[in-house]
Enzyme design. Sequence first.
Site, short mmCIF file in Angstrom:
data_model
loop_
_atom_site.label_atom_id
_atom_site.label_comp_id
_atom_site.label_asym_id
_atom_site.label_seq_id
_atom_site.Cartn_x
_atom_site.Cartn_y
_atom_site.Cartn_z
N LYS A 54 23.11 42.07 -12.94
CA LYS A 54 23.99 43.25 -12.86
C LYS A 54 25.43 42.81 -12.58
CE LYS A 54 20.24 46.31 -11.32
NZ LYS A 54 19.53 46.90 -10.18
N GLN A 98 19.47 47.07 -3.52
CA GLN A 98 18.35 46.72 -4.39
C GLN A 98 17.03 47.01 -3.69
OE1 GLN A 98 18.67 45.83 -7.59
NE2 GLN A 98 16.47 45.62 -7.89
N ASP A 121 23.26 54.55 -8.20
CA ASP A 121 21.84 54.51 -8.57
C ASP A 121 21.29 55.92 -8.79
OD1 ASP A 121 20.49 52.06 -8.91
OD2 ASP A 121 20.56 51.63 -6.77
N1 GUN Z 1 14.60 48.31 -8.07
C1 GUN Z 1 14.04 48.50 -9.29
N2 GUN Z 1 14.88 49.23 -10.07
C2 GUN Z 1 15.98 49.49 -9.33
C3 GUN Z 1 17.18 50.19 -9.59
O1 GUN Z 1 17.42 50.75 -10.67
N3 GUN Z 1 18.06 50.23 -8.57
C4 GUN Z 1 17.82 49.65 -7.36
N4 GUN Z 1 18.76 49.76 -6.41
N5 GUN Z 1 16.71 48.98 -7.09
C5 GUN Z 1 15.79 48.92 -8.07
#
Ligand code: GUN
Length: 290
Positions: A54, A98, A121
Amino acid sequence: MADTVILSGIEASNALYDSLHTRIDTLKEKGVTPGLAAILVGENPASQIYVRNKTKKFDSLGLKSDIYRLSEDTKEEELLDLINKINNDDLFHGILVQLPLPKHIDSQKVIHAISPLKDVDGFHPENAGLVSIGNPRFIPCTPKGIMYVLKHFKIPIDGKHVVVVGRSNIVGRPVSVLSSLKSMGNATVTICHSGTPDLKEFTTQADIVVAAMGSAEFLDASFIKDGACLIDVGINRVERDGKSVIVGDVNEASVMGKASALTPVPKGIGPMTIAMLVENTVLSAELSTN
Ligand code: GUN
């Protein structure tokens, strides 16, 4: 046997990035560089790769991104303090914690602590609620990426039957809400999950199946009708010929020729999730300057 079209997330995400350049330039003319704070707690190897991918994308687009790495034994309060600090830091327009978090930390409490105006998110209840009433601010990245892929490849949704397998707050539930909204999909939607007694009864009726159950290559040709479009959200690591490889929730070999289209794994929905995180962060920066 008809050809199955491969819906490339690389192609669709590049189309989105092309459209973001002018928005990013306009912000930079105002002295604003969209910025993301990514918080990683612990050593989960998959999470480390996701966060790195990311932030690499942010770097390549000339955007700001910082990773805050906290140890596995970080106290909940320390994490909440850090979030509070970033909530009040104008250099960051987006905050991503995350998931999953270590077990001793209450994820819901953490999600609630993120400012809804920086929640790129889309997990905060305020943003989830706005999606539910059809007036979204930040749409969760994976569901937003799925809707973008369907639109980019001109897959008809209006009036179609979408069957979502999986009811997570990150993917299954929001994608089911989005595809049912008149403004985004106008589909008829069924949500199936681990408590659905006869999954095939539903998936074989679907024009579009969203496979988000997290079960390696589970969905084979017997689960779908001829000409169905398959959106594969799975990221499963399996051993194949002595090598560790990533596969989706769809058994690609089995559905080839029966499905009209499918998103591959990798290079399908994965790149879309990253692209939508960038989009949400740009959107957040725009909202902060208006
Ligand atoms: N863990 C799995 N997918 C995601 C996501 O889209 N965002 C976050 N913050 N954690 C995740």
